[in-house]
Design a protein around this motif. Structure first.
Motif, PDB file in Angstrom:
ATOM      1  N   ASN A 130       0.797  -1.222   0.000  1.00  0.00           N
ATOM      2  CA  ASN A 130       0.000   0.000   0.000  1.00  0.00           C
ATOM      3  C   ASN A 130       0.829   1.271   0.000  1.00  0.00           C
ATOM      4  OD1 ASN A 130      -2.135  -1.642  -0.068  1.00  0.00           O
ATOM      5  ND2 ASN A 130      -2.990  -1.064   1.904  1.00  0.00           N
ATOM      6  N   HIS A 131       2.119   1.144   0.163  1.00  0.00           N
ATOM      7  CA  HIS A 131       3.003   2.287   0.104  1.00  0.00           C
ATOM      8  C   HIS A 131       2.513   3.413   0.997  1.00  0.00           C
ATOM      9  CE1 HIS A 131       3.981   0.078  -3.677  1.00  0.00           C
ATOM     10  NE2 HIS A 131       5.057   0.028  -2.956  1.00  0.00           N
ATOM     11  N   LEU A 132       2.549   3.143   2.277  1.00  0.00           N
ATOM     12  CA  LEU A 132       2.014   4.058   3.272  1.00  0.00           C
ATOM     13  C   LEU A 132       2.993   5.190   3.582  1.00  0.00           C
ATOM     14  CD1 LEU A 132       0.701   1.328   5.754  1.00  0.00           C
ATOM     15  CD2 LEU A 132      -0.634   2.578   4.055  1.00  0.00           C
ATOM     16  N   TYR A 164       6.942   3.981   3.379  1.00  0.00           N
ATOM     17  CA  TYR A 164       7.736   3.101   4.227  1.00  0.00           C
ATOM     18  C   TYR A 164       7.516   1.631   3.920  1.00  0.00           C
ATOM     19  CZ  TYR A 164       8.862   7.245   6.788  1.00  0.00           C
ATOM     20  OH  TYR A 164       9.348   8.474   7.106  1.00  0.00           O
ATOM     21  N   HIS A 165       8.610   0.884   4.019  1.00  0.00           N
ATOM     22  CA  HIS A 165       8.585  -0.570   3.851  1.00  0.00           C
ATOM     23  C   HIS A 165       9.394  -1.200   4.953  1.00  0.00           C
ATOM     24  CE1 HIS A 165       6.796  -1.192  -0.023  1.00  0.00           C
ATOM     25  NE2 HIS A 165       7.574  -0.315  -0.613  1.00  0.00           N
ATOM     26  N   LEU A 166       9.025  -2.427   5.311  1.00  0.00           N
ATOM     27  CA  LEU A 166       9.926  -3.217   6.132  1.00  0.00           C
ATOM     28  C   LEU A 166      11.051  -3.674   5.213  1.00  0.00           C
ATOM     29  CD1 LEU A 166       7.159  -5.205   7.936  1.00  0.00           C
ATOM     30  CD2 LEU A 166       8.805  -3.696   9.053  1.00  0.00           C
ATOM     31  N   ALA A 169      11.567  -5.416   1.006  1.00  0.00           N
ATOM     32  CA  ALA A 169      12.068  -4.380   0.108  1.00  0.00           C
ATOM     33  C   ALA A 169      12.041  -4.821  -1.351  1.00  0.00           C
ATOM     34  CB  ALA A 169      13.481  -4.000   0.512  1.00  0.00           C
ATOM     35  N   HIS A 170      11.799  -3.865  -2.221  1.00  0.00           N
ATOM     36  CA  HIS A 170      11.800  -4.110  -3.651  1.00  0.00           C
ATOM     37  C   HIS A 170      11.982  -2.771  -4.349  1.00  0.00           C
ATOM     38  CE1 HIS A 170       7.648  -3.891  -2.005  1.00  0.00           C
ATOM     39  NE2 HIS A 170       7.663  -2.822  -2.774  1.00  0.00           N
ATOM     40  N   GLN A 171      12.281  -2.827  -5.613  1.00  0.00           N
ATOM     41  CA  GLN A 171      12.449  -1.607  -6.393  1.00  0.00           C
ATOM     42  C   GLN A 171      11.104  -1.226  -7.005  1.00  0.00           C
ATOM     43  OE1 GLN A 171      13.318   1.409  -7.608  1.00  0.00           O
ATOM     44  NE2 GLN A 171      15.407   0.662  -7.644  1.00  0.00           N
ATOM     45  N   HIS A 172      10.921   0.090  -7.249  1.00  0.00           N
ATOM     46  CA  HIS A 172       9.651   0.571  -7.790  1.00  0.00           C
ATOM     47  C   HIS A 172       9.821   1.258  -9.135  1.00  0.00           C
ATOM     48  CE1 HIS A 172       9.247   0.498  -3.387  1.00  0.00           C
ATOM     49  NE2 HIS A 172       8.031   0.103  -3.623  1.00  0.00           N
ATOM     50  N   LEU A 173       8.931   0.924 -10.045  1.00  0.00           N
ATOM     51  CA  LEU A 173       8.825   1.651 -11.303  1.00  0.00           C
ATOM     52  C   LEU A 173       7.495   2.394 -11.225  1.00  0.00           C
ATOM     53  CD1 LEU A 173       9.678  -1.295 -13.762  1.00  0.00           C
ATOM     54  CD2 LEU A 173      11.283   0.208 -12.558  1.00  0.00           C
ATOM     55  N   VAL A 178       4.838  -0.325 -10.265  1.00  0.00           N
ATOM     56  CA  VAL A 178       5.222  -1.693 -10.610  1.00  0.00           C
ATOM     57  C   VAL A 178       6.383  -2.066  -9.696  1.00  0.00           C
ATOM     58  CG1 VAL A 178       6.027  -3.237 -12.453  1.00  0.00           C
ATOM     59  CG2 VAL A 178       4.553  -1.273 -13.014  1.00  0.00           C
ATOM     60  N   GLU A 179       6.266  -3.177  -9.000  1.00  0.00           N
ATOM     61  CA  GLU A 179       7.323  -3.587  -8.085  1.00  0.00           C
ATOM     62  C   GLU A 179       8.193  -4.623  -8.757  1.00  0.00           C
ATOM     63  OE1 GLU A 179       5.364  -4.754  -4.480  1.00  0.00           O
ATOM     64  OE2 GLU A 179       4.973  -2.659  -3.987  1.00  0.00           O
ATOM     65  N   VAL A 180       9.487  -4.425  -8.698  1.00  0.00           N
ATOM     66  CA  VAL A 180      10.409  -5.390  -9.311  1.00  0.00           C
ATOM     67  C   VAL A 180      11.497  -5.752  -8.303  1.00  0.00           C
ATOM     68  CG1 VAL A 180       9.975  -4.542 -11.661  1.00  0.00           C
ATOM     69  CG2 VAL A 180      11.862  -3.590 -10.357  1.00  0.00           C
TER      70      VAL A 180
HETATM   71 ZN   LIG Z   1       6.720  -1.067  -2.663  1.00  0.00          ZN
END
Ligand SMILES: [Zn+2]
Ligand SMILES: [Zn+2]
Ligand SMILES: [Zn+2]
Length: 158
Positions: free
Chosen positions: A40-42, A88-90, A94-98, A107-109
């Motif tokens: 949800n990318h809070l 915020y992410h734990l 973690a992942h990269q975002h486009l 888009v999460e990669v």
């Molecule tokens: Zn994310």
């Protein structure tokens, strides 16, 4: 499902304690909120709202401090998806975002997509990139296939 979340919260709090951090109720609630909404990318404001929905007595500043402490300990990281507030992410998630500049789709990669670039920049410039900190902006598959909306930047009136 709730139990699985509980187990993970407990394990993250254990990690926190082993790094010398305190496992307060506010930190527990913050971690729970992040675990329950990994995609949800809070923003910090979203997190405060969610934490206080569970524990109304927790002050806003306490949540800010919890986030800062969790970040210092490497349990949480913030990322910038665009012009808005950071999210915020734990670190375990973690992942990269486009991010699409046109429709805002995220888009999460996996980080591994950047492995080659990372090695090249390290070899060529001695520079170690942190590819996750900022999103890569561009145009998503959906917007690219919509021909009536030609590529434009998201810049508003100059
Ligand atoms: Zn994310
Ligand atoms: Zn930052
Ligand atoms: Zn798009």
């Amino acid at each position: 499902m709730a139990d699985a979340i509980d187990d993970r919260v407990t394990s993250i709090l254990g990690q926190l304690r082993s790094h010398g951090g305190r496992a307060t109720a506010a930190r527990r609630a913050t971690i729970t909120v992040l675990l329950e909404a990994p995609r949800n990318h809070l923003s910090s404001e979203d997190i405060i709202r969610e934490v206080r929905a569970r524990q109304p007595e927790v002050a806003e500043s306490t949540v800010y401090r919890a986030l800062a402490a969790l970040e210092d300990l490497g349990v949480v990281e913030h990322v910038h998806l665009g012009h808005g507030p950071s999210t915020y992410h734990l670190t375990g998630q973690a992942h990269q975002h486009l991010v699409c500049r046109q429709c805002g789709r995220v888009v999460e990669v996996p980080d591994s997509e950047f492995a080659e670039l990372s090695e090249r920049l390290s070899a060529g410039y001695g520079f170690e990139i942190d590819p996750r900190h900022f999103a890569i902006l561009g145009r998503c598959r959906h917007c690219r296939s919509r021909r009536r909306n030609p590529a434009t930047s998201d810049a508003g009136p100059a």
